[in-house]
Design an enzyme around this catalytic site. Sequence first.
Site, PDB file in Angstrom:
ATOM      1  N   ALA A  54       0.839  -1.202   0.000  1.00 22.63           N
ATOM      2  CA  ALA A  54       0.000   0.000   0.000  1.00 22.63           C
ATOM      3  C   ALA A  54       0.870   1.246   0.000  1.00 22.63           C
ATOM      4  CB  ALA A  54      -0.923   0.027   1.222  1.00 22.63           C
ATOM      5  N   THR A  98      -8.493  -0.515   5.036  1.00 19.09           N
ATOM      6  CA  THR A  98      -8.311   0.446   6.121  1.00 19.09           C
ATOM      7  C   THR A  98      -9.615   1.039   6.623  1.00 19.09           C
ATOM      8  OG1 THR A  98      -7.336   2.639   6.614  1.00 19.09           O
ATOM      9  CG2 THR A  98      -7.926   2.206   4.340  1.00 19.09           C
ATOM     10  N   ASP A  99      -9.598   1.476   7.861  1.00 15.53           N
ATOM     11  CA  ASP A  99     -10.705   2.244   8.439  1.00 15.53           C
ATOM     12  C   ASP A  99     -10.925   3.565   7.717  1.00 15.53           C
ATOM     13  OD1 ASP A  99      -8.046   2.683   9.660  1.00 15.53           O
ATOM     14  OD2 ASP A  99      -9.039   4.299  10.741  1.00 15.53           O
ATOM     15  N   TYR A 122      -5.919   8.789   0.433  1.00 15.01           N
ATOM     16  CA  TYR A 122      -5.558   7.436   0.856  1.00 15.01           C
ATOM     17  C   TYR A 122      -6.801   6.555   0.995  1.00 15.01           C
ATOM     18  CZ  TYR A 122      -4.082   3.661   3.966  1.00 15.01           C
ATOM     19  OH  TYR A 122      -3.865   2.433   4.536  1.00 15.01           O
TER      20      TYR A 122
END
Length: 285
Positions: A54, A98-99, A122
Amino acid sequence: MGAAGQVGRALLHSVPPGADVLGLTHEQLDISDALAVHRTVAAYPPELLINAAAYTAVDRAEAEPEPEREAAINAEGARHLAEAVHGIAGSRLIQISTDYVFDGRSAVPYAPDDAPNPINVYGRTKFEGERAALAVLGSRAVVLRTAWGYASQGKNFLLTMLRLMRERGAVRVIADQRGSPTCAVSIARAIWRIAEIAQVRGVLHWTDAGTASWYDFACAIAAEGMHAGVLREPVGVTPITTAEYPTAAVRPANSMLDLRKSVGALSLVPLPWREALGVTLRELI
């Protein structure tokens, strides 16, 4: 993929007995290069491909005039891997996410089927990667969202706090953003459990148990760091607001993830976050 990152390293250090694993770093395979991905996957056809790669420079991503690099890795890279896996019968993909795919406005933890609404580059590119993996592979893809990851190596909040605490003796930390600190070892444990269960599919959430603000996390680092012997002097930790520490990327105020679906599907019990922190700190002694 992403073997040099903190989750990738944790995965390689916890390979199940009998498993034959090939870990590749960015230098060995750039997943934004579709041709290279297809050639590599064809040469080493996997039963399971884990994408731990990532672009995670959250603030730098906002500063780029065109977030092409972030999209190439987080979104297109995931698509390239999924397309390469698609041609291998029975092969599965675990896409780590991801959160930050959520906007943080909820008052309760986010469930896996809650609608994402990313508020930074992101988060947006990671959500695009999720959608690509699921669209290409359907039930052969698993998206595992996690939050606030850290490890005893790499670049993360834990190691940054320890450095600042040693250098300054005091830190100021945001107290109005809430989530679940999660050690990379815990994430690797969940991933290897997913690998064992062929029928697991779709979107899952995994973090260590409990919630904290960044301020709470820093206070725990200070206290547990003294207990573990990685800090020699008491450290002052002052709470501040997000407004007092502006960043290029907007962060979600609520990064809490609902784990109930994953606990049931994986038959795993998450480790309390502060206990996991203590274990990680002892690795630094």
